[in-house]
Design a protein around this motif. Structure first.
Motif, mmCIF file in Angstrom:
data_model
loop_
_atom_site.group_PDB
_atom_site.id
_atom_site.type_symbol
_atom_site.label_atom_id
_atom_site.label_comp_id
_atom_site.label_asym_id
_atom_site.label_seq_id
_atom_site.Cartn_x
_atom_site.Cartn_y
_atom_site.Cartn_z
ATOM 1 N N UNK A 1 0.824 -1.207 0.000
ATOM 2 C CA UNK A 1 0.000 0.000 0.000
ATOM 3 C C UNK A 1 0.861 1.261 0.000
ATOM 4 N N UNK A 2 0.445 2.198 -0.837
ATOM 5 C CA UNK A 2 1.052 3.526 -0.901
ATOM 6 C C UNK A 2 -0.007 4.496 -0.423
ATOM 7 N N UNK A 3 0.234 5.139 0.722
ATOM 8 C CA UNK A 3 -0.786 6.001 1.310
ATOM 9 C C UNK A 3 -0.339 7.442 1.371
ATOM 10 N N UNK A 4 -1.243 8.330 0.949
ATOM 11 C CA UNK A 4 -1.028 9.764 1.069
ATOM 12 C C UNK A 4 -1.198 10.141 2.530
ATOM 13 N N UNK A 5 -0.239 10.873 3.071
ATOM 14 C CA UNK A 5 -0.306 11.306 4.460
ATOM 15 C C UNK A 5 -1.030 12.648 4.533
ATOM 16 N N UNK A 6 -1.959 12.767 5.453
ATOM 17 C CA UNK A 6 -2.764 13.989 5.595
ATOM 18 C C UNK A 6 -1.952 15.038 6.355
ATOM 19 N N UNK A 7 -1.473 16.016 5.594
ATOM 20 C CA UNK A 7 -0.706 17.112 6.181
ATOM 21 C C UNK A 7 -1.355 18.404 5.709
ATOM 22 N N UNK A 8 -1.581 19.343 6.647
ATOM 23 C CA UNK A 8 -2.308 20.557 6.282
ATOM 24 C C UNK A 8 -1.493 21.495 5.400
ATOM 25 N N UNK A 9 -0.214 21.683 5.689
ATOM 26 C CA UNK A 9 0.622 22.574 4.884
ATOM 27 C C UNK A 9 1.625 21.753 4.082
ATOM 28 N N UNK A 10 1.793 22.137 2.836
ATOM 29 C CA UNK A 10 2.798 21.468 2.012
ATOM 30 C C UNK A 10 4.046 22.344 2.006
ATOM 31 N N UNK A 11 5.064 21.846 2.694
ATOM 32 C CA UNK A 11 6.331 22.556 2.858
ATOM 33 C C UNK A 11 7.445 21.580 2.493
ATOM 34 N N UNK A 12 8.532 22.063 1.903
ATOM 35 C CA UNK A 12 9.631 21.139 1.586
ATOM 36 C C UNK A 12 10.168 20.434 2.841
ATOM 37 N N UNK A 13 10.400 19.137 2.701
ATOM 38 C CA UNK A 13 10.925 18.331 3.808
ATOM 39 C C UNK A 13 12.438 18.514 3.891
ATOM 40 N N UNK A 14 12.922 18.654 5.109
ATOM 41 C CA UNK A 14 14.363 18.729 5.330
ATOM 42 C C UNK A 14 14.931 17.352 5.643
ATOM 43 N N UNK A 15 14.182 16.566 6.472
ATOM 44 C CA UNK A 15 14.705 15.268 6.912
ATOM 45 C C UNK A 15 13.582 14.381 7.437
#
Length: 161
Positions: A121-135
């Motif tokens: 399964x590949x699941x989209x994670x529910x995150x309110x803001x889309x910001x570049x990930x650092x780590x």
């Protein structure tokens, strides 16, 4: 009688003119369709690729793709795979220490996805803001992955099972 013949000839000339005009329009449409198709066919053509084995069945494929036929411009893309399954286009990614999970940020949308190799399964994670990930940091014992973002956005813990 002479007038009727003149109308017939005029009608034939008009019919011939309209048929000729329709033929020209069809030829133009065919020409522009072919030009458009060949231009769009070259867009996305892979010029070069580099495959890296990431272990545990995962691999990263970096490609250089032609943007369009009208230009010599190219772009570089990174795709993640699990065995033969294409997971997505990634900017940042991390594989769990056990190799069972992979988390990545999709470089086209900014969405974060979690892949479970046991279930597929590949699941989209529910995150309110889309910001570049650092780590990404894994804690498999507590069953979560910490996502650290760039800037002053607070980190979040995403649970997995």
């Amino acid at each position: 009688m002479h007038q009727g013949l003149a109308f017939q000839q005029a009608g034939r000339c008009m019919t011939f003119y309209l048929l000729k005009k329709e033929l020209h329009m069809r030829l133009l449409l065919t020409y522009f369709s072919l030009v458009f198709m060949t231009t769009s066919l070259w867009a996305g053509v892979v010029i070069d690729s580099n495959i890296t084995d990431l272990g545990s069945g995962y691999r990263k494929v970096r490609t250089i793709e032609k943007v369009s036929a009208a230009s010599s411009e190219t772009e570089q893309f990174t795709y993640l795979y699990y065995k033969d399954k294409k997971l997505g286009q990634a900017s940042k990614y991390s594989i769990s220490p056990s190799g069972e999970y992979l988390i990545f940020q999709d470089s086209t949308t900014g969405d974060i996805f979690l892949f479970d190799s046991a279930s597929g399964k590949l699941e989209l994670q529910k995150i309110t803001k889309i910001v570049p990930v650092r780590k990404f940091s894994w804690n498999e014992r507590m069953e979560y992955v910490k996502v650290r973002f760039t800037g002053k956005v607070p980190s979040i813990n995403l649970p997995f099972e």
